[in-house]
Design an enzyme around this catalytic site. Structure first.
Site, mmCIF file in Angstrom:
data_model
loop_
_atom_site.group_PDB
_atom_site.id
_atom_site.type_symbol
_atom_site.label_atom_id
_atom_site.label_comp_id
_atom_site.label_asym_id
_atom_site.label_seq_id
_atom_site.Cartn_x
_atom_site.Cartn_y
_atom_site.Cartn_z
ATOM 1 N N GLY A 253 0.844 -1.190 0.000
ATOM 2 C CA GLY A 253 0.000 0.000 0.000
ATOM 3 C C GLY A 253 0.875 1.234 0.000
ATOM 4 C CE LYS A 254 -1.839 6.184 -3.227
ATOM 5 N NZ LYS A 254 -2.925 7.087 -3.447
#
Ligand code: GLU
Length: 424
Positions: A253-254
């Site tokens: 994920g980010k």
């Protein structure tokens, strides 16, 4: 393989929503779709799925296009260059979706949603009290109003039909009727949902193979119900494995470093290395080879070799791949790629031009990413090459400072130096 004869032109597409920057996951999907089209002399389309106006981020489309161009993932049809199915922005294709929506209404397969939010809330509450899952299809209105575009339009799904499909990566998949509810095709704001719009666009754009992330598998029964309702031949599904964190424990994920792909360009990563790195996340050519040019990847790429299980994202590996690609560069190209990370002070040095080409072979194999030469400069490693040596002449003088003793002294030094280099 599949329902497409060899003669049919392969058409793939990348269909991002303009909701922010492009990260490794999106780019890997685009890369695989593009490579497959190129390898088969097919067509690769870029389509902007901008039907969720609330989530749209200004500048995303330009950013996405720039990211793809950097990596050489060039589209044959798309928002900026047009093509036979233009426009390539979903928000400019609303009439097309309405046309197919009307067909479904006429067939009795779609209906206007007459309920207010309050009424829906009541249904939900009742289902909860009865410990049942809330299903919209259990509340289908008997006499829905004529759909005039002001209400949401829903598909009347079969309550008994099961779905089976083949995914070129995942194999045979199926889902029972419980997987489907009467889902929305067109929202009350007039924009279609992703579920509906992409089916129509893929049909009109002649897409033969859909490359996309695995989060769409659970929605596939919805897509299949639409292909059936509209009598559309199913395209091939190519579900790509998720990209995982370096420890393989969860999807990247980010927060785990899934950053904007153009950040890597800023740091000086080579496009060819990035393509090489992404290609190996969830695919490999089945041998020991780990370094490939873009052309080699395109010709070696095989759908059968795409992995089912997630591939890890490992920046150390990316650095290693980049170093390999830097080593493949000619000295001139290497110079061009590192130069912007050097300060003007060093570039303006009178010795710069005569020496930089000589020092390139020395520093080439010490750099993994071009920006590291900036660190080498800061730490003083490069000044050794670029500054004139200062000679402390007094240290060369002989005992009594006479010419004769100085000559003997220097000859001795030369002799010692000669021995050092011979021994080395
Ligand atoms: N617009 C979708 C997204 O960005 C694309 C999914 C697809 O490729 O069909 O997630």
């Amino acid at each position: 393989m599949g329902i497409f004869s060899k003669k049919q032109k392969i058409v793939t597409r990348f269909a991002p929503s303009p909701t922010g920057f492009l990260h490794v996951g999106g780019v890997r999907t685009a890369l695989f779709a593009w490579a497959y089209a190129k390898q088969n002399n097919g067509k690769f389309i870029l389509r902007v799925e901008d039907t969720d106006k609330e989530r749209e981020v200004e500048g995303s489309v330009e950013h996405i296009m720039e990211s793809l161009k950097w990596l050489g993932i060039i589209w044959d049809e798309g928002p900026d260059i047009g093509g036979p199915s233009a426009p390539y922005f979903q928000s400019k294709r609303l009439e097309n979706y309405k046309k197919y929506a009307r067909i479904l209404v006429e067939k009795g397969l779609a209906y206007a949603d007459p309920y207010t939010e309050g009424e829906l809330e009541k249904f939900r509450k009742t289902a909860e009290e009865e410990h049942k899952a809330f299903l919209y299809r259990d509340h289908r209105p008997e006499n829905p109003p004529v759909w005039d575009g002001a209400q949401a339009l829903r598909l009347k799904v079969s309550q008994i039909k099961s779905y089976e499909w083949h995914d070129l990566v995942r194999g045979d998949l199926k889902a029972g009727p419980e997987a489907l509810d009467d889902f929305i095709l067109i929202k009350s704001d007039g924009y279609p949902t992703y579920n509906f719009a992409h089916i129509i666009d893929d049909l009109e754009m002649g897409v033969t193979h859909i490359f996309r992330a695995d989060e769409f598998i659970s929605s596939t029964p919805k897509f299949l119900s639409l292909y059936d309702a509209l009598d559309i031949k199913r395209p091939e599904f190519v579900t790509l494995p998720p990209i995982m964190t370096p420890d393989g424990k969860k999807k990247l994920g980010k927060r785990d470093g899934a950053k904007d792909i153009l950040e890597y360009r800023k740091e000086g990563y080579l496009a060819s290395a990035m393509v090489n790195f992404l290609a190996f996340i969830g695919w490999n050519p089945g041998d020991e080879k780990e370094v490939l040019t873009v052309q080699e990847f395109v010709s070696l790429f095989k759908l059968e070799q795409i992995h089912k299980a997630g591939g890890r994202f490992n920046e150390e590996k990316l650095k290693w791949v980049n170093r390999e690609h830097l080593l493949m560069l000619s000295d001139d190209d290497f110079k061009a790629s590192i130069e912007k990370y050097l300060s003007n002070a060093i570039k303006n040095s009178p010795l710069y031009h005569s020496i930089i080409t000589k020092i390139i072979p020395v520093i080439k194999d010490r750099v993994s990413v071009a920006c590291e030469v900036g660190d080498m400069e800061t730490s003083g490693e490069l000044s050794y090459f670029l500054q004139k040596p200062t000679i402390e002449t007094e240290k060369l003088l002989g005992k009594d400072n006479s010419k004769e003793s100085t000559k003997i002294h220097i000859e001795k030094i030369v002799e010692i130096l000669g021995k050092i280099s011979e021994n080395d």
